[in-house]
Design a protein around this motif. Structure first.
Motif, PDB file in Angstrom:
ATOM      1  N   ALA A  29      -3.847  87.371  17.380  1.00  0.00           N
ATOM      2  CA  ALA A  29      -4.338  88.226  16.290  1.00  0.00           C
ATOM      3  C   ALA A  29      -4.209  89.677  16.731  1.00  0.00           C
ATOM      4  CB  ALA A  29      -5.794  87.899  15.974  1.00  0.00           C
ATOM      5  N   VAL A  30      -3.574  90.485  15.875  1.00  0.00           N
ATOM      6  CA  VAL A  30      -3.263  91.865  16.257  1.00  0.00           C
ATOM      7  C   VAL A  30      -3.656  92.811  15.130  1.00  0.00           C
ATOM      8  CG1 VAL A  30      -1.365  93.451  16.848  1.00  0.00           C
ATOM      9  CG2 VAL A  30      -1.258  91.066  17.574  1.00  0.00           C
ATOM     10  N   LEU A  31      -4.270  93.925  15.489  1.00  0.00           N
ATOM     11  CA  LEU A  31      -4.555  94.973  14.517  1.00  0.00           C
ATOM     12  C   LEU A  31      -3.303  95.848  14.402  1.00  0.00           C
ATOM     13  CD1 LEU A  31      -6.702  96.394  12.737  1.00  0.00           C
ATOM     14  CD2 LEU A  31      -7.235  97.806  14.746  1.00  0.00           C
ATOM     15  N   LEU A  32      -2.643  95.799  13.237  1.00  0.00           N
ATOM     16  CA  LEU A  32      -1.383  96.536  13.120  1.00  0.00           C
ATOM     17  C   LEU A  32      -1.587  98.042  13.272  1.00  0.00           C
ATOM     18  CD1 LEU A  32       0.466  94.753  10.162  1.00  0.00           C
ATOM     19  CD2 LEU A  32       0.682  94.338  12.618  1.00  0.00           C
ATOM     20  N   ASN A  33      -2.742  98.526  12.929  1.00  0.00           N
ATOM     21  CA  ASN A  33      -2.984  99.974  12.967  1.00  0.00           C
ATOM     22  C   ASN A  33      -2.778 100.577  14.343  1.00  0.00           C
ATOM     23  OD1 ASN A  33      -4.632  98.547  10.908  1.00  0.00           O
ATOM     24  ND2 ASN A  33      -4.918 100.617  10.163  1.00  0.00           N
ATOM     25  N   ASP A  34      -3.034  99.790  15.412  1.00  0.00           N
ATOM     26  CA  ASP A  34      -2.765 100.343  16.737  1.00  0.00           C
ATOM     27  C   ASP A  34      -2.289  99.299  17.739  1.00  0.00           C
ATOM     28  OD1 ASP A  34      -5.045  98.946  17.319  1.00  0.00           O
ATOM     29  OD2 ASP A  34      -6.037 100.607  18.374  1.00  0.00           O
ATOM     30  N   GLY A  35      -2.066  98.098  17.267  1.00  0.00           N
ATOM     31  CA  GLY A  35      -1.485  97.067  18.126  1.00  0.00           C
ATOM     32  C   GLY A  35      -2.471  96.355  19.034  1.00  0.00           C
ATOM     33  N   ARG A  36      -3.750  96.663  18.927  1.00  0.00           N
ATOM     34  CA  ARG A  36      -4.711  96.019  19.833  1.00  0.00           C
ATOM     35  C   ARG A  36      -4.972  94.573  19.402  1.00  0.00           C
ATOM     36  NH1 ARG A  36     -10.284  99.110  19.260  1.00  0.00           N
ATOM     37  NH2 ARG A  36      -8.921 100.856  18.826  1.00  0.00           N
ATOM     38  N   PRO A  37      -5.297  93.701  20.362  1.00  0.00           N
ATOM     39  CA  PRO A  37      -5.649  92.327  19.987  1.00  0.00           C
ATOM     40  C   PRO A  37      -6.971  92.315  19.217  1.00  0.00           C
ATOM     41  CG  PRO A  37      -5.644  92.585  22.390  1.00  0.00           C
ATOM     42  CD  PRO A  37      -5.352  93.938  21.803  1.00  0.00           C
ATOM     43  N   VAL A  38      -7.083  91.386  18.307  1.00  0.00           N
ATOM     44  CA  VAL A  38      -8.313  91.252  17.529  1.00  0.00           C
ATOM     45  C   VAL A  38      -8.985  89.945  17.934  1.00  0.00           C
ATOM     46  CG1 VAL A  38      -9.191  90.850  15.182  1.00  0.00           C
ATOM     47  CG2 VAL A  38      -7.458  92.603  15.582  1.00  0.00           C
ATOM     48  N   GLU A  39     -10.267  90.008  18.129  1.00  0.00           N
ATOM     49  CA  GLU A  39     -11.004  88.779  18.438  1.00  0.00           C
ATOM     50  C   GLU A  39     -11.181  87.965  17.167  1.00  0.00           C
ATOM     51  OE1 GLU A  39     -14.513  89.142  20.818  1.00  0.00           O
ATOM     52  OE2 GLU A  39     -13.870  91.087  21.595  1.00  0.00           O
ATOM     53  N   TRP A  40     -11.311  86.665  17.355  1.00  0.00           N
ATOM     54  CA  TRP A  40     -11.567  85.804  16.209  1.00  0.00           C
ATOM     55  C   TRP A  40     -12.409  84.624  16.671  1.00  0.00           C
ATOM     56  CZ3 TRP A  40      -9.721  80.932  17.202  1.00  0.00           C
ATOM     57  CH2 TRP A  40      -8.692  80.845  18.159  1.00  0.00           C
ATOM     58  N   ARG A  41     -12.993  83.926  15.730  1.00  0.00           N
ATOM     59  CA  ARG A  41     -13.759  82.728  16.067  1.00  0.00           C
ATOM     60  C   ARG A  41     -13.482  81.665  15.029  1.00  0.00           C
ATOM     61  NH1 ARG A  41     -17.570  83.526  20.098  1.00  0.00           N
ATOM     62  NH2 ARG A  41     -18.495  81.513  19.580  1.00  0.00           N
ATOM     63  N   LEU A  42     -13.513  80.461  15.476  1.00  0.00           N
ATOM     64  CA  LEU A  42     -13.389  79.324  14.563  1.00  0.00           C
ATOM     65  C   LEU A  42     -14.527  78.376  14.924  1.00  0.00           C
ATOM     66  CD1 LEU A  42     -11.824  77.870  12.344  1.00  0.00           C
ATOM     67  CD2 LEU A  42     -10.257  77.025  14.060  1.00  0.00           C
ATOM     68  N   ASP A  43     -15.678  78.687  14.381  1.00  0.00           N
ATOM     69  CA  ASP A  43     -16.858  77.871  14.650  1.00  0.00           C
ATOM     70  C   ASP A  43     -17.792  78.006  13.457  1.00  0.00           C
ATOM     71  OD1 ASP A  43     -17.843  80.396  14.960  1.00  0.00           O
ATOM     72  OD2 ASP A  43     -18.270  80.225  17.095  1.00  0.00           O
ATOM     73  N   ILE A  44     -18.942  77.406  13.543  1.00  0.00           N
ATOM     74  CA  ILE A  44     -19.838  77.446  12.387  1.00  0.00           C
ATOM     75  C   ILE A  44     -20.671  78.727  12.453  1.00  0.00           C
ATOM     76  CG2 ILE A  44     -21.757  76.321  11.202  1.00  0.00           C
ATOM     77  CD1 ILE A  44     -20.650  73.662  12.120  1.00  0.00           C
ATOM     78  N   ALA A  45     -20.475  79.573  11.453  1.00  0.00           N
ATOM     79  CA  ALA A  45     -21.279  80.798  11.406  1.00  0.00           C
ATOM     80  C   ALA A  45     -22.650  80.444  10.858  1.00  0.00           C
ATOM     81  CB  ALA A  45     -20.600  81.817  10.496  1.00  0.00           C
TER      82      ALA A  45
END
Ligand code: GLC
Length: 473
Positions: free
Chosen positions: A403-419
């Motif tokens: 996952a990448v933030l196109l605005n500056d190329g930094r990786p984006v954190e993500w989660r796939l769990d029960i919120a």
């Protein structure tokens, strides 16, 4: 349920979830994508392509609109004559002042390119009736002013030199021509002494002007009608344009439906709602909040607003025309120029999320984002400023490889769990996590999610070849 009961239920639910993934875990553990919410018109579809040389418009989808005329000398609004109640004779004194010594079409095109724009549309004749080209059909044109030169010729030459598509705006309403039936309707003067209104003769004049425009300036890539107050229907006029300029795309404000719709500014909010279109669309907007023509006291839209507006349309397979008004000298002033430049810095970083991308917003119930898809990547367009670091993509539940933030190329954190907020479904859904919202509050963030495969997405969202997908119109 009391607190203890809740904790038990949550504890029971969590181990049952197949994918309690953390940042960076691999998609080998991905689970099937949950059924998408009911799709809206045009979601997950591309509007139909022309299948002919007009398809340039689907490759170059961000254009510069230029409103320039006598009103630019006064610097209030392009409709100064009407909105300002200026008598015709007084208004037309501006004709003797038209002498834009700084006009340099290459400077406009350089600015357009710095904004990431790839075509231009010039007001050859706005409602005031002043013509920016060497028309033989009225003396009210640039040749007879102190400037004495053909404005359009210079722009056309500059465009053709760099293969930059040129589109022409033309107002049907005309506050100068004695033939135009000014009857005091919206965007019309009251009847004027000395006029001899005759709609049939005016349309002959108009057709003659269109013929000049489509014959004398090389390739014309689009015709942009405006203000057909009379609502006359006459398909022969667009047919003439098509015969003379087969690559020209024609908007829907002329004498028939044309090729595309033109939602303007955000007056019609209904265009904001759907997550896909069934007709070809080119949204138009000005950087100035009040005027399309140069305005000395203008207030300007924020970068956050403009970038979000652009993303809102481009992510739905639509074009976008952004306007700036040169001043009476022919210069696009520093403030709008700077805005366009900054829009371009953003656009160039994120445009892969739009170009040749399929609208795919149907995969999520989140109405604050739009989604596009290209190959095995999804792009999440945060068109509504996120309330915080978390952006939910429920019911989408596939783990990205990256996952990448196109605005500056930094990786984006993500989660796939029960919120905790989504606990009732007992299912994990994908969420963007800890987005750098503070640092990017002045712009529009777009996140690219790369997957090993998106084969499970369903037919509407998996068509591979945008050029071949004829789904609507
Ligand atoms: C509105 C304005 C007009 C402008 C046009 C551009 O109709 O009234 O002046 O040229 O928008 O779309």
């Amino acid at each position: 349920m009391d607190r203890r009961g809740f904790l038990q239920a949550a504890a029971a639910a969590i181990p049952a979830a197949p994918a309690m993934m953390m940042l960076g875990e691999q998609s080998a553990q991905s689970q099937a994508v949950a059924a998408p919410p009911a799709a809206e018109a045009g979601e997950g579809t591309l509007v139909s392509r022309f299948g002919d040389s007009r398809d340039w418009w689907f490759k170059k989808r961000f254009g510069m609109f230029v409103h320039w005329g006598l009103y630019s000398i006064a610097g209030w609004h392009e409709q100064l004559q009407w909105r300002g109640g200026v008598p015709r004779a007084e208004y037309e004194k501006l004709f003797q002042q038209w002498n834009p010594q700084q006009y340099n079409p290459d400077a406009w095109l350089d600015l357009a390119e710095s904004a990431g724009m790839e075509y231009i549309c010039l007001t050859t004749k706005h409602h005031e009736g002043f013509c920016l080209w060497d028309t033989k059909l009225t003396p009210f044109n640039t040749m007879n002013t102190p400037y004495g030169k053909d404005v359009l010729r210079q722009l056309a030459d500059a465009c053709h030199r760099r293969n930059f598509p040129l589109c022409l705006y033309y107002s049907v309403a005309d506050w100068h021509s004695p033939l135009y039936p000014n009857q005091g309707r919206s965007h019309e003067l009251a009847p004027q002494p000395g006029d001899h209104p005759d709609l049939a003769k005016y349309l002959d004049f108009l057709k003659g002007q269109v013929r000049e425009l489509c014959t004398n300036y090389g390739k014309i890539s689009g015709f942009w009608w405006d203000m057909r107050v009379d609502k006359v229907v006459d398909p022969s006029i667009n047919a003439m344009i098509r015969a003379l300029q087969p690559s020209a795309v024609i908007n829907n404000r002329g004498f028939d439906e044309g090729d595309f719709g033109t939602p303007e500014r955000d007056y019609d909010r209904s265009y904001d709602q759907p997550r896909g279109f069934r007709q070809r669309i080119e949204a138009c907007q000005s950087v100035g909040m009040e005027s399309w023509g140069y305005r000395k006291q203008e207030d300007y839209y924020s970068l956050r607003y403009l970038t979000s507006s652009i993303a809102r349309y481009r992510a739905r397979d639509a074009n976008y025309l952004l306007n700036a008004g040169p001043d009476g000298d022919g210069v696009i002033p520093a403030m709008p120029a700077e805005i366009l430049h900054r829009v371009g810095q953003w656009y160039k970083l994120v445009r892969e999320a739009f170009d040749d991308a399929m609208p795919a917003s149907a995969i999520t119930a989140n109405r604050d984002v739009l989604i596009t898809r290209k190959g095995n990547s999804l792009y999440v367009h945060l068109v509504q400023p996120p309330d915080g670091g978390e952006v939910k993509l429920r019911p989408f539940a596939l783990a990205p490889d990256r996952a990448v933030l196109l605005n500056d190329g930094r990786p984006v954190e993500w989660r796939l769990d029960i919120a905790p907020m989504e606990w009732t479904d007992h299912k994990p859904y994908l969420r963007l996590h800890r987005l750098p919202v503070e640092g990017f509050s002045g712009t529009t963030m777009i996140v690219r999610l790369d997957f090993a495969s998106l084969a499970g997405l369903g037919p509407a969202l998996t068509a591979a070849d945008p050029g071949k997908s004829i789904l609507a119109q």
